[in-house]
Write an enzyme that holds these catalytic residues in place. Structure first.
Site, PDB file in Angstrom:
ATOM      1  N   CYS A  67      -6.433  -0.938  -6.320  1.00 57.11           N
ATOM      2  CA  CYS A  67      -5.922  -2.084  -7.072  1.00 57.11           C
ATOM      3  C   CYS A  67      -6.925  -2.575  -8.126  1.00 57.11           C
ATOM      4  O   CYS A  67      -7.024  -1.957  -9.174  1.00 57.11           O
ATOM      5  CB  CYS A  67      -5.463  -3.189  -6.123  1.00 57.11           C
ATOM      6  SG  CYS A  67      -4.200  -4.210  -6.912  1.00 57.11           S
ATOM      7  N   GLU A 105      -3.697   1.519   2.074  1.00 53.09           N
ATOM      8  CA  GLU A 105      -4.142   1.095   3.418  1.00 53.09           C
ATOM      9  C   GLU A 105      -3.031   0.440   4.236  1.00 53.09           C
ATOM     10  O   GLU A 105      -3.045   0.485   5.462  1.00 53.09           O
ATOM     11  CB  GLU A 105      -5.352   0.157   3.326  1.00 53.09           C
ATOM     12  CG  GLU A 105      -5.129  -1.199   2.675  1.00 53.09           C
ATOM     13  CD  GLU A 105      -5.238  -1.180   1.159  1.00 53.09           C
ATOM     14  OE1 GLU A 105      -5.286  -0.079   0.574  1.00 53.09           O
ATOM     15  OE2 GLU A 105      -5.270  -2.259   0.550  1.00 53.09           O
ATOM     16  N   HIS A 115      -1.727  -0.161  -2.743  1.00 56.84           N
ATOM     17  CA  HIS A 115      -2.607  -0.273  -1.580  1.00 56.84           C
ATOM     18  C   HIS A 115      -2.168   0.705  -0.491  1.00 56.84           C
ATOM     19  O   HIS A 115      -1.337   0.362   0.346  1.00 56.84           O
ATOM     20  CB  HIS A 115      -2.524  -1.684  -1.001  1.00 56.84           C
ATOM     21  CG  HIS A 115      -3.012  -2.753  -1.923  1.00 56.84           C
ATOM     22  ND1 HIS A 115      -4.227  -3.379  -1.736  1.00 56.84           N
ATOM     23  CD2 HIS A 115      -2.449  -3.318  -3.027  1.00 56.84           C
ATOM     24  CE1 HIS A 115      -4.380  -4.277  -2.697  1.00 56.84           C
ATOM     25  NE2 HIS A 115      -3.329  -4.268  -3.490  1.00 56.84           N
TER      26      HIS A 115
END
Ligand code: GLN
Length: 541
Positions: free
Chosen positions: A382, A510, A508
């Site tokens: 990001c 994750e 993202h």
């Protein structure tokens, strides 16, 4: 008939309720049940999106664009679920809905009260999740500690649910700290007794008590907890400190908690299979290799600010049998002492996470520059992606003072700029570009090798993006945008083909990483760190 498990906490917050709730879910899931989880956050914010990660930890993002408490991340990781914004309830959200109904005239003629109007709203939201998810068991974790003023309407609502749903369909789990005294090494149950009393005063008698203790509680302590908690001894469990949080479902299951909850909810004839999970846990606690990563960020003082990123790195590590050690480095440090940047040489990889605002950005750009010039594996997420674009513009394309307009609105080369739909937005809550969006991956790129697909969906949370005016210059200088939005106008992934591993994404990854299914970009990065450390000429994915 859906079953409800309610989890409350006592003595202190941050005793690991999120992990224990996830673990209860795991023990039921492993027995073949479909579970879902709701997190109640009694604060008055409507959602977590406007909160500073430094105080409250990371803001988690769901597929449907909810900005939620980080516990949803634990539920998703442990249970491999994709939850929705409706899985997070806050005081702000509940009151907002009740007040809107009142203004509309839904309660016309009545005096609107906490009981029953607010409690009805809470119950109906919990039941909505039950119905929508079609789960066999809905776990609801009440944030904070029993006795907090803000939590009372929620506790009242879950108290009423036993009356309405029946004893056999509801279960109350209370988790409280049992400290061990330094000097005498005694396990102290008094604070736990008080928190159970507080819960009873509200009208809830727990069915199960979980003692959170640095060590496994002894029999005497378990007996005391049972006696004062008015529960049988076999309903007392202990979540003691373990090397990895992913061991918690295993240690609770070993104590019989999985069977106890399963039977108490009226289920029978289960098969139970922790094999895959145990394999993952083993890879986490008995790795063959180790890599050291520098996370250069702005919230370096609080690891919870980056919790999903830490976990995604661990999942990727487990897939390569590698322990990932992370040093959190304040980016500003490099601005104050530019020579310190050379210390990054010791690391196997450099990671630049998300962020907002100007503080620390020059330090992050220095770290990215160091990674690029020294062929050190790099992953940017990001803001890390956006700053990698700024670094490339300045030091490869020669665009002096290139910047993001978030940092310098008057930059002569605004290579990162506000997204057009963001112009004119003044309200801060829930107005970023949020949630899952489709991304098209370019064939014959590192991204394609990692994702093994030409189409992926990834979660977002940003206001700024790559400025298309600079596309030609970037292309000419060798920057490859290997992932783009479906209309081709929004840059989503960048990579440098001639670097050992230089990769960054606007989204993202994750948030979609799971213990047994590491996210591809994190996997690529950790594998690159390992291969570089092992002196391989190229990364082998
Ligand atoms: N501040 C940047 C933006 O709003 C990056 C956001 C982020 O890192 N989540 O676009």
């Amino acid at each position: 008939m859906v079953k409800y498990v309610f989890v409350t906490g006592g003595v202190l917050s941050s005793v690991g309720k999120g992990i224990i709730t996830s673990s209860i879910g795991k023990m039921l899931q492993i027995r073949g049940l479909k579970v879902t989880v709701i997190k109640i956050d009694p604060y008055v914010n409507v959602d977590a999106g406007t909160m500073n990660p430094y105080m409250h930890g990371e803001v988690y993002v769901t597929d449907d664009g909810g900005e939620t408490d980080l516990d949803l991340g634990w539920y998703e990781r442990f249970l491999d679920l994709n939850l929705l914004m409706e899985n997070n309830l806050t005081t702000g959200m509940v009151y907002k809905a009740v007040i809107e109904k009142e203004r509309r005239g839904d309660f016309l003629g009545r005096c609107v009260q906490i009981v029953p109007h607010v409690t009805n709203e809470i119950k109906s939201r919990i039941r909505h999740v039950a119905k929508h998810s079609q789960a066999d068991v809905v776990l609801t974790e009440v944030g904070g500690t029993v006795g907090d003023i803000e939590g009372l309407p929620f506790l009242e609502a879950i108290r009423q649910m036993r009356l309405e749903e029946g004893y056999e369909n509801t279960l109350y789990v209370h988790i409280a700290l049992v400290p061990i005294l330094d000097v005498t090494k005694e396990m102290k149950t008094k604070p736990l007794q008080h928190s159970v009393n507080e819960l009873r005063r509200i009208g809830i008698q727990p069915d199960i008590i979980v003692a959170r203790c640095p060590e496994m509680i002894d029999n005497e302590t378990a007996r005391k907890i049972a006696l004062f908690g008015t529960i049988p001894e076999n309903a007392v469990f202990c979540s003691y400190t373990v090397k990895s949080v992913y061991q918690v479902p295993l240690i609770l299951d070993d104590q019989g908690m999985g069977d106890f909850v399963y039977k108490r909810l009226g289920f029978s004839n289960h098969v139970q299979d922790f094999k895959e999970w145990k394999k993952f846990v083993d890879a986490i606690i008995n790795p063959e290799h180790e890599v050291k990563i520098a996370l250069v960020g702005k919230y370096a003082g609080l690891a919870d600010s980056y919790v999903s990123m830490n976990e995604a790195l661990k999942h990727a590590g487990a897939a390569c049998k590698t322990r990932v050690c992370i040093d959190y480095i304040e980016a500003e440090k490099f601005e104050q002492n530019p020579k310190d940047i050379n210390a990054l040489d010791e690391y196997d990889g450099i990671f630049v996470p998300y962020g907002f605002g100007p503080r620390g950005t020059e330090g992050k750009i220095m770290a990215i520059n160091f990674a690029r010039e020294n062929n050190i594996p790099f992953l940017g997420i990001c803001y890390g992606f956006q700053l990698a674009v700024v670094e490339f513009a300045r030091y490869v394309c020669g665009l002096k003072d290139a910047n993001s307009t978030e940092i310098n609105p008057n930059s002569p080369h605004p290579v990162i700029d506000l997204m057009p739909e963001q112009r004119g937005i003044e309200i801060k809550g829930a107005t970023m570009r949020l949630g899952a969006h489709k991304i098209i991956i370019k064939p014959d790129t590192i991204a394609h090798k990692l994702y093994k697909s030409e189409e992926i969906y990834e979660r977002h949370r940003h206001r700024f993006e790559v400025n298309l005016d600079y596309m030609d210059i970037f292309n000419k200088n060798g920057l490859v945008f290997s992932g783009k939005s479906t209309d081709g106008k929004r840059m989503e992934i960048l990579e440098l083909p001639n670097h050992f591993f230089f990769f960054a994404s606007q989204f993202h990854g994750e948030f979609k990483s799971r213990p047994e299914k590491p996210d591809p970009e994190y996997y690529g990065f950790v594998k690159a760190c390992l291969d570089k450390k092992l002196d391989k000429p190229k990364v082998q994915f």
